[in-house]
Scaffold this active site. Structure first.
Site, PDB file in Angstrom:
ATOM      1  N   GLU A 117      56.103   2.652  21.137  1.00 27.92           N
ATOM      2  CA  GLU A 117      55.499   3.933  20.491  1.00 27.92           C
ATOM      3  C   GLU A 117      54.882   4.596  19.938  1.00 27.92           C
ATOM      4  O   GLU A 117      54.335   5.536  19.455  1.00 27.92           O
ATOM      5  CB  GLU A 117      57.194   4.550  20.011  1.00 27.92           C
ATOM      6  CG  GLU A 117      57.619   5.399  19.773  1.00 27.92           C
ATOM      7  CD  GLU A 117      58.598   6.785  19.066  1.00 27.92           C
ATOM      8  OE1 GLU A 117      59.169   7.550  19.143  1.00 27.92           O
ATOM      9  OE2 GLU A 117      59.466   5.336  18.683  1.00 27.92           O
ATOM     10  N   PHE A 162      65.322   3.025  29.062  1.00 30.14           N
ATOM     11  CA  PHE A 162      65.658   1.916  29.985  1.00 30.14           C
ATOM     12  C   PHE A 162      65.818   2.291  31.388  1.00 30.14           C
ATOM     13  O   PHE A 162      65.887   3.262  31.530  1.00 30.14           O
ATOM     14  CB  PHE A 162      66.873   1.095  30.158  1.00 30.14           C
ATOM     15  CG  PHE A 162      67.234   0.675  29.753  1.00 30.14           C
ATOM     16  CD1 PHE A 162      66.586  -0.514  27.974  1.00 30.14           C
ATOM     17  CD2 PHE A 162      67.969  -0.458  29.181  1.00 30.14           C
ATOM     18  CE1 PHE A 162      66.486  -1.332  27.760  1.00 30.14           C
ATOM     19  CE2 PHE A 162      69.022  -1.975  28.237  1.00 30.14           C
ATOM     20  CZ  PHE A 162      67.931  -2.212  27.376  1.00 30.14           C
ATOM     21  N   HIS A 202      71.532   3.240  17.177  1.00 30.33           N
ATOM     22  CA  HIS A 202      71.134   3.544  17.844  1.00 30.33           C
ATOM     23  C   HIS A 202      72.309   4.122  18.848  1.00 30.33           C
ATOM     24  O   HIS A 202      72.844   3.590  19.594  1.00 30.33           O
ATOM     25  CB  HIS A 202      70.466   2.600  18.726  1.00 30.33           C
ATOM     26  CG  HIS A 202      69.814   3.739  20.473  1.00 30.33           C
ATOM     27  ND1 HIS A 202      69.878   4.309  20.735  1.00 30.33           N
ATOM     28  CD2 HIS A 202      69.183   2.952  21.263  1.00 30.33           C
ATOM     29  CE1 HIS A 202      68.797   4.421  21.719  1.00 30.33           C
ATOM     30  NE2 HIS A 202      67.976   3.496  22.104  1.00 30.33           N
ATOM     31  N   CYS A 254      68.217   6.509  27.243  1.00 26.35           N
ATOM     32  CA  CYS A 254      68.830   6.465  25.765  1.00 26.35           C
ATOM     33  C   CYS A 254      67.922   7.764  26.051  1.00 26.35           C
ATOM     34  O   CYS A 254      67.844   8.274  25.136  1.00 26.35           O
ATOM     35  CB  CYS A 254      68.442   5.130  25.072  1.00 26.35           C
ATOM     36  SG  CYS A 254      68.334   3.902  25.096  1.00 26.35           S
ATOM     37  N   HIS A 301      61.962   7.504  18.243  1.00 27.94           N
ATOM     38  CA  HIS A 301      62.964   6.901  19.270  1.00 27.94           C
ATOM     39  C   HIS A 301      63.152   5.602  18.217  1.00 27.94           C
ATOM     40  O   HIS A 301      64.329   5.409  17.516  1.00 27.94           O
ATOM     41  CB  HIS A 301      62.435   5.974  20.194  1.00 27.94           C
ATOM     42  CG  HIS A 301      63.233   6.130  21.390  1.00 27.94           C
ATOM     43  ND1 HIS A 301      64.310   6.275  21.369  1.00 27.94           N
ATOM     44  CD2 HIS A 301      63.658   4.582  21.861  1.00 27.94           C
ATOM     45  CE1 HIS A 301      65.074   5.808  22.246  1.00 27.94           C
ATOM     46  NE2 HIS A 301      64.542   4.697  22.763  1.00 27.94           N
ATOM     47  N   LYS A 319      67.003   6.558  13.462  1.00 24.41           N
ATOM     48  CA  LYS A 319      68.110   5.405  13.850  1.00 24.41           C
ATOM     49  C   LYS A 319      68.907   4.579  12.762  1.00 24.41           C
ATOM     50  O   LYS A 319      69.225   3.388  13.196  1.00 24.41           O
ATOM     51  CB  LYS A 319      67.941   4.504  14.955  1.00 24.41           C
ATOM     52  CG  LYS A 319      67.517   5.521  16.389  1.00 24.41           C
ATOM     53  CD  LYS A 319      66.995   5.183  17.637  1.00 24.41           C
ATOM     54  CE  LYS A 319      66.899   6.027  18.574  1.00 24.41           C
ATOM     55  NZ  LYS A 319      66.726   6.941  19.289  1.00 24.41           N
TER      56      LYS A 319
END
Length: 412
Positions: A314, A400, A341, A164, A303, A336
């Site tokens: 975050e 990830f 996403h 991502c 994010h 998002k």
């Protein structure tokens, strides 16, 4: 090679759940448009997750010949379209030597739709029915390769594949190519098209996706009701160019890419480090390079996936990087909540949002933020855009594998 050349953005393009251009996407973002709805690309009856943020009304034939469309995965079609828009707007093509024109284009998964289709043919109809173009349609470098062929980019032509964080890493590495003299212009961005049965099943079984049936209660970053992300698709592209070159040819300049941080948690294949060490360091590195000072008015495009752990970690990363008091003053939002996403495309779309926010002084909201989690206690711009004369915009991407990227932008 020369060092520390200024790098600016002179063109943008996008294909997203909010519209099939950068301008449409931005209008959707600042107006709080929800791009999430029922998945239509396959029958979701047997799936727990039934919502997605799909690209609608997209015709790849507007950008590609019919034969090329038939030989290209959907993710690469999005990439080619976004790149064409950005190149056309910038007017950069033909103003730099082909050997000094590069491409770095990210994707998290590449041609997974092609993989699923051809593997089904193999199982159901035998090996002779698998397309001879299976491999070139599937591989993750093909978007970058096709863009390079189309625009005669003979410099570096590479993918960034960091889950991502792919779109953000692509832009950051492109910035370094220009800054340190390896290229004069780069087409950079990210693309993804993973709204397919196997990907949805995998994410659902990982317990990463929201299983809400309500599009207005599914992608809920920083909200205590959040239960996972909603998968999106699309692409965004930016033209990064050396400042003096752009200025000399009278190009429109959206902003300067003035900082980039890239780190790894080195901790876990899916979970972020609980102390937010990697994300905080990426932000700190980008801010240092951008010469952040306490007087900056900061916007952070988070994010902000809407998964329980991501949003808490975050928040901690933002506090570590800025310091507690400055973190509370910053404007933070997760787009998002509107686009879902978009995986490897997310960072590129969110970079675009930062550039428009700087130019217009408008901060897009986090929609449907009705019950903010007390552990995510930042100014998350709930439900409606706000006006602010921001001087520094940061875009966070956390992937990830522990991949973290942060991009910093300023006005020129």
């Amino acid at each position: 090679m020369s060092e520390n050349r200024r790098v600016v953005v002179t063109g943008v393009g996008a294909v997203t759940p909010l519209g099939n251009s950068a301008a449409e996407t931005w209008e959707g973002l600042k107006n709080g448009k929800n791009g999430i709805g029922p998945i239509t690309r396959f029958d979701t009856e047997k799936f727990k997750a039934k919502l997605g943020a799909e690209v609608r009304d997209f015709d790849p034939k507007a950008y590609m010949e019919v034969n090329d469309v038939l030989r290209t995965d959907r993710y690469a079609q999005f990439a080619v379209a976004a790149a064409q828009q950005a190149v056309d707007e910038s007017g950069v093509e033909g103003t730099v030597l082909p050997e000094r024109f590069a491409v770095i284009f990210g994707t998290g998964i590449g041609g997974i739709g092609t993989f699923e289709t051809e593997h089904t043919k193999l199982l159901e109809r035998g090996p002779r029915r698998v397309s001879p173009l299976f491999v070139p349609m599937m591989i993750g470098n093909m978007a970058a390769g096709m863009i390079a062929i189309r625009h005669d980019c003979r410099g570096s032509a590479m993918p960034a594949v960091t889950a991502c964080a792919s779109g953000s890493n692509a832009i950051g590495e492109a910035m370094r190519l220009v800054r340190h003299g390896y290229a004069d212009a780069v087409i950079a961005g990210g693309a993804e098209a993973a709204i397919i049965p196997s990907a949805i099943a995998g994410f659902v079984n990982m317990q990463a996706l929201s299983t809400s049936d309500d599009p207005d209660a599914a992608s809920l970053p920083f909200d205590r009701r959040r239960g996972g992300f909603v998968i999106g698709e699309g692409a965004a592209a930016l033209i990064l160019e050396e400042y003096e070159h752009a200025k000399a040819r009278g190009a429109r300049i959206y902003g300067e890419v003035c900082g980039y941080g890239s780190t790894c948690d080195a901790y876990h294949i899916t979970a972020p480090h609980p102390d937010a060490r990697g994300g905080a360091q990426a932000m700190a590195d980008a801010m240092k390079e951008a010469r952040y000072c306490g007087k900056d008015v900061v916007y952070i495009n988070a994010h902000g996936t809407g998964t329980p752990m991501n949003d808490i970690v975050e928040t901690a990363a933002i506090k570590k990087a800025l310091g507690g008091e400055q973190a509370k003053k910053a404007f933070v939002s997760s787009t998002k909540s509107m686009t879902g996403h978009m995986l490897g495309a997310a960072g590129a779309v969110e970079a675009l949002a930062c550039l428009f926010a700087l130019n217009e002084g408008v901060i897009p909201p986090t929609i449907h933020l009705d019950e903010q989690d007390e552990r995510c206690d930042l100014n998350c711009v709930p439900n409606a855009a706000v006006h602010a004369d921001i001087t520094l915009a940061l875009s966070n991407s956390l992937g990830f594998g522990g991949h973290n990227a942060c991009l910093a932008f300023r006005k020129v």
